[in-house]
Write an enzyme that holds these catalytic residues in place. Structure first.
Site, PDB file in Angstrom:
ATOM      1  N   CYS A 143      -0.528   4.112   2.040  1.00  0.00           N
ATOM      2  CA  CYS A 143      -0.348   3.959   3.496  1.00  0.00           C
ATOM      3  C   CYS A 143       1.102   4.215   3.904  1.00  0.00           C
ATOM      4  O   CYS A 143       1.370   4.844   4.917  1.00  0.00           O
ATOM      5  CB  CYS A 143      -0.699   2.544   3.952  1.00  0.00           C
ATOM      6  SG  CYS A 143      -2.161   1.840   3.202  1.00  0.00           S
ATOM      7  N   ASP A 144       2.043   3.703   3.124  1.00  0.00           N
ATOM      8  CA  ASP A 144       3.434   3.656   3.593  1.00  0.00           C
ATOM      9  C   ASP A 144       4.405   4.552   2.821  1.00  0.00           C
ATOM     10  O   ASP A 144       5.501   4.818   3.298  1.00  0.00           O
ATOM     11  CB  ASP A 144       3.959   2.211   3.486  1.00  0.00           C
ATOM     12  CG  ASP A 144       3.142   1.250   4.348  1.00  0.00           C
ATOM     13  OD1 ASP A 144       2.631   1.691   5.383  1.00  0.00           O
ATOM     14  OD2 ASP A 144       3.022   0.073   3.975  1.00  0.00           O
ATOM     15  N   CYS A 164       0.837  -1.200   0.000  1.00  0.00           N
ATOM     16  CA  CYS A 164       0.000   0.000   0.000  1.00  0.00           C
ATOM     17  C   CYS A 164       0.870   1.247   0.000  1.00  0.00           C
ATOM     18  O   CYS A 164       1.345   1.688   1.053  1.00  0.00           O
ATOM     19  CB  CYS A 164      -0.948   0.003   1.199  1.00  0.00           C
ATOM     20  SG  CYS A 164      -2.044   1.435   1.215  1.00  0.00           S
TER      21      CYS A 164
END
Ligand code: NAP
Length: 347
Positions: free
Chosen positions: A171-172, A168
Site C-alpha cells: 500500500c505505502d 503494508c
C-alpha cells in the site's frame, strides 16, 4: 437485552472498511435497506477501527479512480457517504440516520459495535451496544483483519501520522518518501519476504529484522530473500524502539540472544508480523480456519457455513488484503445476499 423493534432487517452488515461500505452501496441500491454496524474507534490501532485498516493509511495511491491519490480516512468517508446516499442506515448513539456530510469536521456521533450474533435461530439476532438487539434475515460479515504491531509507543504514533511506519508495503512502499532510502521490514514469514522484495524496487537497501536465526517463510520465498542483493537479513534481532519525531530516522535493535543494543538508520519501517482477523465474536457460530479467518463455503462465492451469512474482505482473505479486492468482495456479498433473500421469497 431488549429487541430494538419487531422489524426484521433484510440485511445487516458488520464492518465499515471497503468491503462493508461496498456491500452497503450495492445492498442499498438493491432496495435491501441495509443496516450497518460500523464499529467504534479504539485508542489502540490493533483493534477494529471504523473504516478499517485504511484509517491507518495516509496516502492511498493504488485505488483506481483517484489519479492524485487520496488519504485512507477520506476514501472511507467517501464510501460511507455513497452508502448513505442510497439509504444505508448506520447504528450510532444518535440513531440510525446520522449526518455524514461533513466528515472533515469529525462526526458528532459515535458508531456502535456489534457485540455478538446468534445464528442458531432465524431471523438471526445481532446484539449491539446499549443492550439492543436487531433481527435480520441475512448478515454480511466484513469486520476485516488488523495488522499486528509491536506495540511500541512511537511505532503507533508515527504510523498514525504518516511518519514512515506502516503495516503494508504494497500500500505505502511506492510513496516518494520511501524512495532511495534504507528501509526495514519486521518479520520472517512469507509476508515479510514479499514486502521486503517489493520494497527493493524503490529502496536502496532493505533490512529484514527477524527475531530468530531461521526464516518462517516457505523455502522458495526464503531463498528469494537470501538471494536478493538488496536485502540484508538481521538475524536474532528485535525492534526495541522506533526513533524519530515527525519522521522515523532509525530503529533501536536488541539482539535476542545477547541482549546487546544497536542503532540502525532507516527511512521507513514496515511491520509484517501477521494479521488477526476480527472474528472472536463468531467463534462457535461459523466455521473459522486455524488462524481465525472466516471460512467460505466456496472460494468463488461469499457464502459461509451458515446459509444467509456472507463474508467479504480481509476477514475471509489472508492473501490479497487490498482495498480494491475487499471492495470487490463486498459487492459479491451484497449480490449473493440479494439472490439468497430472493430464493427465500424475501423481497
Ligand atoms: P506468519 O507466517 O505468521 O509470520 C509472521 C512472522 O512475524 C514470523 O516470522 C514471526 O516470527 C514474526 N513475528 C510475529 N510476532 C512477532 C513479534 N511480536 N515480534 C517480532 N516478530 C514477530 O505471517 P505472514 O507472513 O503474514 O503469513 C500469513 C500467511 O499468509 C502464511 O500462511 C503465509 O504462508 C501466507 N502468505 C503467503 C504468501 C505467498 O505465498 N506469496 C505471501 C504472504 C503470506 P517467528 O517466525 O519467530 O514466529
Amino acid at each position: 437485552m431488549s429487541v430494538e423493534s419487531n422489524q426484521v432487517e433484510k440485511v445487516i452488515i458488520i464492518g465499515s472498511g471497503p468491503a462493508g461500505w461496498t456491500a452497503a452501496i450495492y445492498a442499498a441500491r438493491a432496495n435491501l435497506d441495509p443496516l450497518v454496524f460500523a464499529g467504534r474507534p479504539k485508542s489502540v490501532p490493533t483493534t477494529i477501527l471504523p473504516g478499517g485498516q485504511l484509517m491507518m493509511t495516509t496516502e492511498v495511491e493504488n485505488y483506481p479512480g483517484f489519479p492524485e491519490g487520496v488519504t485512507g480516512p477520506k476514501m472511507m468517508s467517501y464510501f460511507e457517504q455513497q452508502a448513505v446516499r442510497f439509504g444505508t442506515r448506520i447504528v450510532t448513539d444518535k440513531g440510525l440516520n446520522p449526518d455524514v456530510s461533513d466528515p472533515d469536521d469529525g462526526h458528532s456521533y459515535s458508531y456502535h459495535d456489534c457485540k455478538s450474533v446468534d445464528l442458531s435461530k432465524r431471523p438471526f439476532v445481532v446484539a449491539g451496544e446499549d443492550d439492543k438487539e436487531y433481527l435480520t434475515h441475512s448478515l454480511i460479515i466484513a469486520t476485516g483483519a488488523t495488522a499486528n504491531w509491536l506495540g511500541l509507543e512511537n511505532e503507533q504514533r508515527l504510523a498514525r501520522t504518516g511518519g514512515g511506519v506502516s503495516a503494508c508495503a504494497v500500500c505505502d512502499g511506492a510513496l516518494p518518501v520511501f524512495r532511495d532510502q534504507e528501509l526495514a521490514v519486521v518479520g520472517g514469514g512469507d509476508s515479510a519476504v514479499e514486502e521486503a522484495t517489493y520494497l527493493t524496487k524503490f529502496a536502496s537497501k532493505v533490512y529484514m529484522i527477524h527475531r530468530r536465526d531461521e526464516l518462517r517463510a516457505s523455502k522458495i520465498m526464503a531463498q528469494r530473500a537470501l538471494d536478493n542483493p538488496k536485502i540484508d537479513i538481521q538475524w536474532n534481532k528485535k525492534v526495541a524502539d522506533v526513533l524519530g519525531d515527525e519522521k522515523i530516522f532509525a530503529i533501536e535493535l536488541e539482539d535476542t540472544q545477547s541482549g546487546e543494543r544497536s542503532t540502525l538508520d532507516v527511512g521507513g519501517l514496515f511491520m509484517a508480523i501477521g494479521h488477526t482477523p476480527a472474528t472472536e465474536f463468531l467463534e462457535g457460530q461459523l466455521d473459522l480456519d486455524d488462524k481465525g479467518y472466516l471460512k467460505l463455503a466456496d472460494s468463488y462465492r461469499t457464502a459461509t457455513s451458515v446459509e444467509g451469512v456472507f463474508g467479504a474482505g480481509d476477514v475471509v482473505d489472508s492473501v490479497y488484503r487490498q482495498a480494491i479486492t475487499a471492495a470487490g468482495m463486498g459487492c459479491k456479498a451484497a449480490i449473493d445476499a440479494e439472490r439468497w433473500l430472493g430464493d427465500q421469497g424475501i423481497e
